[in-house]
Design a protein around this motif. Sequence first.
Motif, short mmCIF file in Angstrom:
data_model
loop_
_atom_site.label_atom_id
_atom_site.label_comp_id
_atom_site.label_asym_id
_atom_site.label_seq_id
_atom_site.Cartn_x
_atom_site.Cartn_y
_atom_site.Cartn_z
N VAL A 1 83.12 77.74 82.25
CA VAL A 1 83.20 78.54 81.02
C VAL A 1 83.72 77.68 79.88
O VAL A 1 83.18 77.70 78.77
CB VAL A 1 84.11 79.78 81.24
CG1 VAL A 1 84.41 80.46 79.91
CG2 VAL A 1 83.46 80.74 82.21
N ARG A 2 84.75 76.89 80.16
CA ARG A 2 85.34 76.03 79.12
C ARG A 2 84.29 75.02 78.62
O ARG A 2 84.13 74.84 77.42
CB ARG A 2 86.56 75.29 79.68
CG ARG A 2 87.30 74.47 78.62
CD ARG A 2 88.44 73.67 79.24
NE ARG A 2 87.99 72.59 80.10
CZ ARG A 2 87.44 71.45 79.67
NH1 ARG A 2 87.29 71.24 78.38
NH2 ARG A 2 87.05 70.52 80.52
N LEU A 3 83.56 74.39 79.53
CA LEU A 3 82.57 73.41 79.15
C LEU A 3 81.44 74.04 78.32
O LEU A 3 80.99 73.49 77.32
CB LEU A 3 81.97 72.72 80.38
CG LEU A 3 82.92 71.80 81.14
CD1 LEU A 3 82.26 71.33 82.43
CD2 LEU A 3 83.32 70.61 80.28
N HIS A 4 81.00 75.22 78.73
CA HIS A 4 79.92 75.89 78.01
C HIS A 4 80.38 76.42 76.66
O HIS A 4 79.61 76.43 75.71
CB HIS A 4 79.30 77.00 78.86
CG HIS A 4 78.44 76.50 79.95
ND1 HIS A 4 77.16 76.05 79.75
CD2 HIS A 4 78.68 76.32 81.29
CE1 HIS A 4 76.64 75.63 80.88
NE2 HIS A 4 77.55 75.78 81.84
N SER A 5 81.61 76.85 76.56
CA SER A 5 82.08 77.37 75.27
C SER A 5 82.23 76.24 74.27
O SER A 5 82.00 76.43 73.08
CB SER A 5 83.39 78.13 75.45
OG SER A 5 84.43 77.26 75.84
N HIS A 6 82.57 75.02 74.72
CA HIS A 6 82.66 73.88 73.82
C HIS A 6 81.29 73.39 73.38
O HIS A 6 81.11 72.97 72.25
CB HIS A 6 83.43 72.72 74.47
CG HIS A 6 84.91 72.97 74.57
ND1 HIS A 6 85.71 73.14 73.46
CD2 HIS A 6 85.72 73.08 75.62
CE1 HIS A 6 86.95 73.34 73.83
NE2 HIS A 6 86.99 73.33 75.17
N SER A 7 80.32 73.45 74.26
CA SER A 7 78.98 72.97 73.93
C SER A 7 78.24 73.96 73.03
O SER A 7 77.30 73.59 72.34
CB SER A 7 78.17 72.68 75.18
OG SER A 7 77.92 73.88 75.89
N ALA A 8 78.66 75.23 73.02
CA ALA A 8 78.00 76.24 72.20
C ALA A 8 78.43 76.17 70.74
O ALA A 8 77.81 76.76 69.88
CB ALA A 8 78.30 77.63 72.77
N ARG A 9 79.48 75.45 70.50
CA ARG A 9 79.97 75.38 69.10
C ARG A 9 79.18 74.47 68.24
O ARG A 9 78.57 73.58 68.46
CB ARG A 9 81.44 74.92 69.10
CG ARG A 9 82.33 75.99 69.70
CD ARG A 9 83.74 75.52 69.65
NE ARG A 9 84.54 76.46 70.46
CZ ARG A 9 85.80 76.30 70.68
NH1 ARG A 9 86.44 75.27 70.20
NH2 ARG A 9 86.45 77.16 71.39
#
Length: 85
Positions: A77-85
Amino acid sequence: MMTPFPGTVDFGRWEKEQAADPMMVGAIPITRYWMIPTEVRPKMFTPHPTMSSGEIRMRTQKVWDRFYSWPAIWETVRLHSHSAR
């Protein structure tokens, strides 16, 4: 049984390859194995040359437990939330 998922391009290709001489169970082609009644569905098990089925089951469970652990889920979740920004 390792076959492509129905509805995918790979499944369509696999089914076309099998069409010339399909393996049949009753009147149902093996490509439609989900339509074959469970009691007559072929068992597609090939023994592993070095591992017992219990060892395969245990190792598979360990991988799933590690992959779906809460820390692993939150990291994803942390990795995907950073890449979505």
